[in-house]
Write a protein that holds these residues in place. Structure first.
Motif, PDB file in Angstrom:
ATOM      1  N   ASP A 343       0.930  -1.256  -0.112  1.00  0.00           N
ATOM      2  CA  ASP A 343      -0.006   0.184  -0.151  1.00  0.00           C
ATOM      3  C   ASP A 343       0.867   1.251  -0.187  1.00  0.00           C
ATOM      4  OD1 ASP A 343      -1.726   1.949   0.408  1.00  0.00           O
ATOM      5  OD2 ASP A 343      -2.937   1.093   1.854  1.00  0.00           O
ATOM      6  N   PRO A 344       1.186   1.918  -1.182  1.00  0.00           N
ATOM      7  CA  PRO A 344       1.851   3.160  -1.250  1.00  0.00           C
ATOM      8  C   PRO A 344       1.429   3.944  -0.288  1.00  0.00           C
ATOM      9  CG  PRO A 344       1.492   2.122  -3.247  1.00  0.00           C
ATOM     10  CD  PRO A 344       0.621   1.539  -2.578  1.00  0.00           C
ATOM     11  N   ALA A 345       0.233   4.272   0.038  1.00  0.00           N
ATOM     12  CA  ALA A 345      -0.412   5.392   0.858  1.00  0.00           C
ATOM     13  C   ALA A 345      -0.215   5.039   2.313  1.00  0.00           C
ATOM     14  CB  ALA A 345      -1.906   5.467   0.630  1.00  0.00           C
ATOM     15  N   LYS A 346       0.336   3.915   2.459  1.00  0.00           N
ATOM     16  CA  LYS A 346       0.926   3.519   4.148  1.00  0.00           C
ATOM     17  C   LYS A 346       2.357   3.317   4.049  1.00  0.00           C
ATOM     18  CE  LYS A 346      -3.776   1.756   5.309  1.00  0.00           C
ATOM     19  NZ  LYS A 346      -4.321   0.602   6.026  1.00  0.00           N
ATOM     20  N   ASP A 347       3.010   3.960   3.419  1.00  0.00           N
ATOM     21  CA  ASP A 347       4.443   3.930   3.249  1.00  0.00           C
ATOM     22  C   ASP A 347       4.881   2.509   2.823  1.00  0.00           C
ATOM     23  OD1 ASP A 347       7.028   4.787   3.698  1.00  0.00           O
ATOM     24  OD2 ASP A 347       7.251   3.903   5.929  1.00  0.00           O
ATOM     25  N   PHE A 348       4.097   1.975   2.016  1.00  0.00           N
ATOM     26  CA  PHE A 348       4.356   0.899   1.101  1.00  0.00           C
ATOM     27  C   PHE A 348       4.458  -0.280   2.090  1.00  0.00           C
ATOM     28  CE2 PHE A 348       6.480   4.342  -1.328  1.00  0.00           C
ATOM     29  CZ  PHE A 348       5.997   3.951  -2.590  1.00  0.00           C
ATOM     30  N   LEU A 349       3.585  -0.310   3.138  1.00  0.00           N
ATOM     31  CA  LEU A 349       3.306  -1.741   3.700  1.00  0.00           C
ATOM     32  C   LEU A 349       2.920  -2.750   2.957  1.00  0.00           C
ATOM     33  CD1 LEU A 349       1.744  -0.318   7.176  1.00  0.00           C
ATOM     34  CD2 LEU A 349       4.091  -0.936   6.715  1.00  0.00           C
ATOM     35  N   PRO A 350       3.593  -3.991   3.153  1.00  0.00           N
ATOM     36  CA  PRO A 350       3.136  -5.190   2.235  1.00  0.00           C
ATOM     37  C   PRO A 350       1.661  -5.242   2.622  1.00  0.00           C
ATOM     38  CG  PRO A 350       5.143  -5.512   3.334  1.00  0.00           C
ATOM     39  CD  PRO A 350       4.538  -4.412   3.932  1.00  0.00           C
ATOM     40  N   PHE A 422       0.275   3.353  -8.188  1.00  0.00           N
ATOM     41  CA  PHE A 422       1.312   4.433  -7.826  1.00  0.00           C
ATOM     42  C   PHE A 422       2.443   4.188  -9.220  1.00  0.00           C
ATOM     43  CE2 PHE A 422       6.027   4.233  -6.460  1.00  0.00           C
ATOM     44  CZ  PHE A 422       5.912   5.565  -5.870  1.00  0.00           C
ATOM     45  N   LEU A 423       2.561   3.108  -9.658  1.00  0.00           N
ATOM     46  CA  LEU A 423       3.624   2.786 -10.688  1.00  0.00           C
ATOM     47  C   LEU A 423       3.193   3.761 -11.906  1.00  0.00           C
ATOM     48  CD1 LEU A 423       4.378  -1.041 -10.478  1.00  0.00           C
ATOM     49  CD2 LEU A 423       6.165   1.026 -10.050  1.00  0.00           C
ATOM     50  N   ARG A 446       6.391  13.503  -4.000  1.00  0.00           N
ATOM     51  CA  ARG A 446       5.658  13.043  -3.214  1.00  0.00           C
ATOM     52  C   ARG A 446       4.292  13.623  -3.589  1.00  0.00           C
ATOM     53  NH1 ARG A 446       4.967   9.680   1.056  1.00  0.00           N
ATOM     54  NH2 ARG A 446       6.988   9.024   0.811  1.00  0.00           N
ATOM     55  N   THR A 447       4.210  14.918  -3.545  1.00  0.00           N
ATOM     56  CA  THR A 447       2.917  15.742  -3.407  1.00  0.00           C
ATOM     57  C   THR A 447       2.055  15.035  -4.906  1.00  0.00           C
ATOM     58  OG1 THR A 447       3.637  17.582  -2.620  1.00  0.00           O
ATOM     59  CG2 THR A 447       1.584  17.762  -3.460  1.00  0.00           C
ATOM     60  N   ASP A 448       2.778  14.897  -5.933  1.00  0.00           N
ATOM     61  CA  ASP A 448       2.178  14.739  -7.203  1.00  0.00           C
ATOM     62  C   ASP A 448       1.839  12.927  -7.024  1.00  0.00           C
ATOM     63  OD1 ASP A 448       2.465  16.908  -8.167  1.00  0.00           O
ATOM     64  OD2 ASP A 448       4.302  16.656  -9.019  1.00  0.00           O
ATOM     65  N   LEU A 449       2.756  12.288  -6.327  1.00  0.00           N
ATOM     66  CA  LEU A 449       2.816  10.672  -6.622  1.00  0.00           C
ATOM     67  C   LEU A 449       1.814  10.203  -5.241  1.00  0.00           C
ATOM     68  CD1 LEU A 449       6.575   9.878  -7.288  1.00  0.00           C
ATOM     69  CD2 LEU A 449       4.624  10.132  -8.644  1.00  0.00           C
ATOM     70  N   GLY A 572      -8.989   2.280 -16.806  1.00  0.00           N
ATOM     71  CA  GLY A 572      -7.983   2.954 -17.095  1.00  0.00           C
ATOM     72  C   GLY A 572      -6.756   3.190 -16.492  1.00  0.00           C
ATOM     73  N   GLY A 573      -6.531   1.865 -15.640  1.00  0.00           N
ATOM     74  CA  GLY A 573      -5.330   1.660 -14.616  1.00  0.00           C
ATOM     75  C   GLY A 573      -5.512   2.233 -13.378  1.00  0.00           C
ATOM     76  N   ARG A 574      -6.714   2.939 -13.201  1.00  0.00           N
ATOM     77  CA  ARG A 574      -7.126   3.603 -11.930  1.00  0.00           C
ATOM     78  C   ARG A 574      -8.233   2.449 -11.194  1.00  0.00           C
ATOM     79  NH1 ARG A 574      -2.859   6.303 -10.214  1.00  0.00           N
ATOM     80  NH2 ARG A 574      -2.168   7.803 -11.981  1.00  0.00           N
ATOM     81  N   SER A 575      -8.259   2.481  -9.980  1.00  0.00           N
ATOM     82  CA  SER A 575      -9.481   1.472  -9.266  1.00  0.00           C
ATOM     83  C   SER A 575      -9.757   2.582  -7.872  1.00  0.00           C
ATOM     84  CB  SER A 575      -8.801   0.037  -8.790  1.00  0.00           C
ATOM     85  OG  SER A 575      -7.831   0.411  -7.917  1.00  0.00           O
TER      86      SER A 575
END
Length: 668
Positions: A343-350, A422-423, A446-449, A572-575
């Protein structure tokens, strides 16, 4: 060449090796733990043997058991893949004693490069440039603290025995150094069984550029050009490409020659990677040498047209390298994206779970997917959370980038949180398109991603509603056909009501917000009362289960997957995820906000820094969890007193388990 090889690994790299072996007519033997009994690499291999329990130390790290399987299966050689035993000199020696070929470098080379400190000493003697730092044996914390001050902050602490970002900490101020050192040493010990570290000057805007090298037993050595691996999170790579953008031929030649010199200095044989930091002024510095095949090797294969696993097998069998340096050339551009359950929004926690839905882009000469998990497969706590590697190729970088964006848009995974969105954000970022790359790319943008979470759009709500309605209609039709009276009005889903407007309410939970959509049934479709206004929609489900929708005259194709009470809408790659909500369900009592601290993922408690009754301030580290060989600090969300500790060091905890409880002073 060998008749039979054993792959002492799992996941996508095991499948990757099996694919080449199968093409060469070599029989393959797989090994598996309890968790991997139904894994893809097990079904692909000609034979597979159970070797132990789920934890790696009780299965994939059991060299003695793996050698017993080699003997039983008649395997003449063992391919270790990467990770696990791939850089274990003792295992390589045990293979030699057992008369089994280890498909990797000599043990002397593994040992020489296995210690980052020793490797830097060797490279310094070989004339390979080094980053200023301390690489000695003195591990006294106070001494290391003084060395850090001598080098000058910021400094980088790195595990001497490993890689992959494990045991690595960037320290910007002296006051942070003691805690960072202790954490790095714990993680290094857990990952590699060796807590020694080294220190390096932390370059502020370097690129991570590595050179693929190969050597044989006949004295030949070549490099297969470079890869840029600068896009990283947690010091681990997520996007790699070859060749490195903007690399001038003179610099490529210089770095390639330095890499070959590094390999020659340790009598290297087989596939290896020499990793460098490339500074803005064109200076480059040796970081480490990985004595194995790298995760990102496919991009090198795509631009050179070579199969590096086939090269490994040939060299291990005693054959000379299939190419000389003059025979190798770069063709086109390739980019690899690592698809992770995280989860990228949670500091990439698995993210742990089962893949309830998996749909990948179509493979071709331009799109390649290396994976070790299929639909229904599981991402567990015990191993790396990589789902697959998506590799694209085109004649130039711009073309490869377009293909990457399209392939990411077509990649669908439901059941675990992934980094696909995120990718896609990285691939679409103007700085990435302009090849403005360095290891701080993600943090700098970070702000954009990492935009703030947004509520579902009207289009997303319309697609979710239409999916629910179409599936209800299909189910009603099936029920009617199976009944004694298929024309009974009780089977209808038209919303007909006596003396009332035919409408129905759908309730969704969008994060913590309840969204109610009123559906009015019309002859030409459904009229939805959405937050932004009314919209007439209609559509159908195709054979693949996708929605072919008409949303107010706009034709749209999307995928909606139901997993339990959750709907995942993908387009379109978004969920976006919504939950079907029952407004009449009773909710249980909840503790006061911030009182409970729960595990963000399954893991093991490796440190507890507080005692019951102890007063803590907001932000104070309370407990450290280890999951997938990475540490995660549980910090106090507010000031308070530790009311209760529910776990001790060594405890295994499940996702969502209450670790400890905080209370106000009067609450204890």
């Amino acid at each position: 060449m060998f008749d039979t090889i054993l792959i002492a690994n799992r996941g996508e790299i095991a499948c990757r090796v099996i694919s080449t072996a199968r093409r060469l007519g070599i029989r393959t033997v797989a090994v598996y733990s309890d968790t991997d009994a139904d894994a893809l690499h097990v079904t692909m291999a000609d034979e597979a043997y159970h070797i132990g329990l789920a934890p790696a130390r009780e299965s994939y790290l059991r060299g003695d058991v793996i050698l017993e399987v080699a003997a039983r299966s008649g395997a003449q050689a063992i391919h270790p893949g990467y990770g696990f035993l791939s850089e274990n000199a003792e295992f390589a020696e045990a293979c030699a004693k057992a008369g089994v070929v280890f498909i990797g470098p000599p043990t002397g080379a593994i040992r020489a490069m296995g210690s980052k400190s020793a490797a830097k000493e060797i490279m310094e003697k070989a004339g390979v440039p080094l980053v200023p730092g301390y690489h000695g044996e003195n591990q006294d914390p106070e001494f290391l603290g003084r060395e850090a001050k001598r080098i000058g902050f910021p400094v980088l602490i790195k595990a001497s025995a490993g890689g992959g970002g494990k045991g690595m900490r960037a320290v910007r101020e002296a006051v942070e150094f003691p805690d960072a050192l202790a954490s790095a040493k714990r993680e290094a010990q857990a990952s590699f069984g060796d807590d020694r570290v080294l220190l390096e000057k932390y370059l502020t805007k370097p690129r991570h550029v590595e050179i693929q090298v190969f050597a044989d037993t006949h004295g030949n050595a070549v490099h297969l050009f470079e890869r840029d691996c600068s896009i990283q999170r947690r010091h681990q790579k997520v996007l790699e490409e070859a060749p490195a953008p903007g690399m001038k031929p003179a610099l490529r030649k210089k770095m390639g020659e330095a890499a070959v010199a590094a390999a020659s200095a340790i009598g290297y044989v087989g596939a290896g990677t020499v990793e460098f930091l490339l500074d803005e002024d064109g200076s480059f510095y040796f970081m480490e040498m990985n004595t194995r095949l790298q995760v990102e090797h496919p991009v090198t294969e795509m631009i050179t047209g070579q199969d590096l696993v086939e090269w490994q097998l040939q060299v291990a069998a005693g054959a000379p390298l299939p190419c000389r340096q003059k025979d190798l050339a770069i063709g086109g551009h390739a980019i690899e994206a690592r698809i992770y359950a995280e989860d990228p929004a949670k500091d990439f926690l698995p993210s742990i779970g089962r893949l309830a839905h998996l749909r990948t882009p179509a493979e071709s000469a331009n799109v390649r997917i290396d994976t070790g998990v299929g639909q229904g497969g599981e991402v567990s706590i015990y191993y790396d959370p990589m789902i697959a590697k998506l590799i694209v190729w085109d004649t130039d970088r711009a073309g490869a980038l377009r293909r990457l964006q399209k392939a990411l848009a077509d990649y669908q995974v439901v059941g675990v949180t992934t980094n696909i969105g995120f990718l896609g954000s990285v691939a679409a970022h103007p700085a990435f398109a302009a090849a403005d790359l360095d290891t701080g790319f993600i943090e700098r943008h970070r702000t954009d991603l990492f935009p703030d979470p947004s509520l579902a759009s009207d289009r997303t709500l319309a697609l979710a509603s239409l999916d629910v309605l179409l599936r209800r209609a299909a189910e009603a039709k099936r029920t009617a056909l199976a009944s004694a009276d298929p024309y009974s009005p009780w089977h209808q889903t038209s919303g007909w009501r006596l003396n009332f407007d035919n409408h129905h309410d759908l309730h969704f939970l969008d994060g913590e917000k309840v969204v109610t959509i009123t559906v009015h049934y019309r002859a030409e479709g459904y009229l939805l009362a959405l937050p932004g206004g009314d919209l007439l929609v209609r559509g159908e489900l195709d054979a693949a289960g996708d929605i072919l929708a008409d949303l107010g005259g706009a034709r749209v194709k999307a995928t909606v997957v139901r997993h339990g009470a959750t709907l995942t809408i993908m387009k379109g790659g978004r969920s976006h995820t919504l939950a079907i909500h029952n407004p009449y369900a009773l909710s249980g009592d909840e503790e006061g906000a911030g009182g409970r601290l729960t595990a963000p993922m399954p893991g093991k408690v490796v440190a507890v820094m507080v005692e019951p009754g102890e007063r803590v301030e907001k932000g104070r580290p309370l407990m450290i969890l280890e999951a997938m060989k990475m540490e995660h600090t549980i910090a106090a969300p507010r000031d308070g007193l530790v009311a209760r500790l529910n776990f001790t060091v060594g405890s295994l905890v499940s996702d969502g388990a209450e670790l400890l409880a905080l209370a106000d002073e009067e609450g204890v």
